[in-house]
Design a protein around this motif. Structure first.
Motif, PDB file in Angstrom:
ATOM      1  N   TYR A  98     -27.833  34.838  -6.530  1.00 59.58           N
ATOM      2  CA  TYR A  98     -29.215  35.312  -6.641  1.00 59.58           C
ATOM      3  C   TYR A  98     -30.071  34.825  -5.472  1.00 59.58           C
ATOM      4  O   TYR A  98     -31.119  35.407  -5.189  1.00 59.58           O
ATOM      5  CB  TYR A  98     -29.837  34.831  -7.959  1.00 59.58           C
ATOM      6  N   CYS A  99     -29.626  33.766  -4.810  1.00 58.98           N
ATOM      7  CA  CYS A  99     -30.415  33.167  -3.731  1.00 58.98           C
ATOM      8  C   CYS A  99     -30.023  33.644  -2.342  1.00 58.98           C
ATOM      9  O   CYS A  99     -30.696  33.305  -1.358  1.00 58.98           O
ATOM     10  CB  CYS A  99     -30.294  31.648  -3.784  1.00 58.98           C
ATOM     11  N   ARG A 112     -25.808  33.037 -11.690  1.00 58.57           N
ATOM     12  CA  ARG A 112     -26.882  32.107 -11.356  1.00 58.57           C
ATOM     13  C   ARG A 112     -26.425  30.664 -11.608  1.00 58.57           C
ATOM     14  O   ARG A 112     -25.729  30.395 -12.579  1.00 58.57           O
ATOM     15  CB  ARG A 112     -28.107  32.416 -12.212  1.00 58.57           C
ATOM     16  N   SER A 151     -31.054  27.450  -8.264  1.00 56.35           N
ATOM     17  CA  SER A 151     -32.341  28.021  -8.655  1.00 56.35           C
ATOM     18  C   SER A 151     -33.480  27.049  -8.389  1.00 56.35           C
ATOM     19  O   SER A 151     -34.542  27.424  -7.878  1.00 56.35           O
ATOM     20  CB  SER A 151     -32.329  28.412 -10.132  1.00 56.35           C
TER      21      SER A 151
END
Length: 221
Positions: free
Chosen positions: A80-81, A104, A109
């Motif tokens: 996701y990053c 994730r 996060s």
């Protein structure tokens, strides 16, 4: 082959028992066929971008986790990053190397909540640059051994030669123990896992006080 390509090649050649090397190994459960090539290319792009920067901070963790760096080939970074990190470094893209839904990771996060605060480009790295796992359970995490850390530490040392490092921020006690061998001025912050999230975020916001200002300005736009 330039210095960065040689660095990536050497990392790709590191082998330890019960360790997954994302730059050489293919996960039979999740990886695309070309996954090691994708992850090597991601790392190469990141290093080339950072080598061109006049100043860099290195955020150092312990080792790759099975939900994050094992899949992406980028320390402290989950799928996701990847787009956020590419944008931070002004890269066109960093590619996913896996099939199926993106995964994730909690540590990633939390780390990437702080990235827009940074006033210099950030290199994310680990003391041990591979994913150590528990025996045959490849989708597990374990602490690196002393021998693994000693080999991994040589790559952290080399990064501090390849890049114009302003400071090292060690995330967690294990990272601090090794990073301080390079610089006694290493900044040690709490790891966000195991109840440390609030303290980690507060410490990082104090280190990078401009982030909140940039974030509020972006929201107003």
């Amino acid at each position: 082959m330039n210095a960065i390509e040689r660095f990536v090649e050497r990392v790709s050649n590191v082998r330890f028992e019960n360790c997954f090397n994302p730059y050489a190994d293919t996960c039979p459960l999740h990886d695309q066929q070309s996954a090691p090539d994708i992850r090597r290319n991601n790392l190469t792009q990141i290093l080339l971008a950072l080598a061109a920067a006049p100043s860099v901070d290195i955020w150092v963790g312990r080792d790759l986790g099975y939900k994050g760096g094992r899949r992406t080939g980028v320390a402290l970074t989950d799928e996701y990053c990847l787009d956020t990190y590419a944008s931070h470094l002004r890269l066109k893209s960093l590619r996913r190397a896996t099939n199926g839904p993106a995964v994730r990771e909690r540590t990633a996060s939390n780390v990437f909540r702080l990235l827009d605060r940074a006033d210099v480009p950030i290199m994310t790295w680990n003391v041990f640059p591979l994913h150590p796992h528990c025996g045959e359970d490849s989708l597990s995490n374990r602490h690196h051994t002393r021998e693994e850390a000693e080999v991994g530490f040589t790559f952290l040392q080399e990064l501090c030669v390849l890049l114009e490092v302003r400071r090292i921020v060690a995330i967690g006690d294990d990272a601090a123990k090794w990073a301080r061998k390079i610089s006694s001025e290493t900044i040690h912050v709490r790891h966000p896992s195991y109840g440390g999230q609030a303290e980690f975020l507060e410490q990082m916001r104090l280190l990078y006080p401009m982030a909140g200002t940039k974030g509020r300005q972006a929201q107003r736009r």
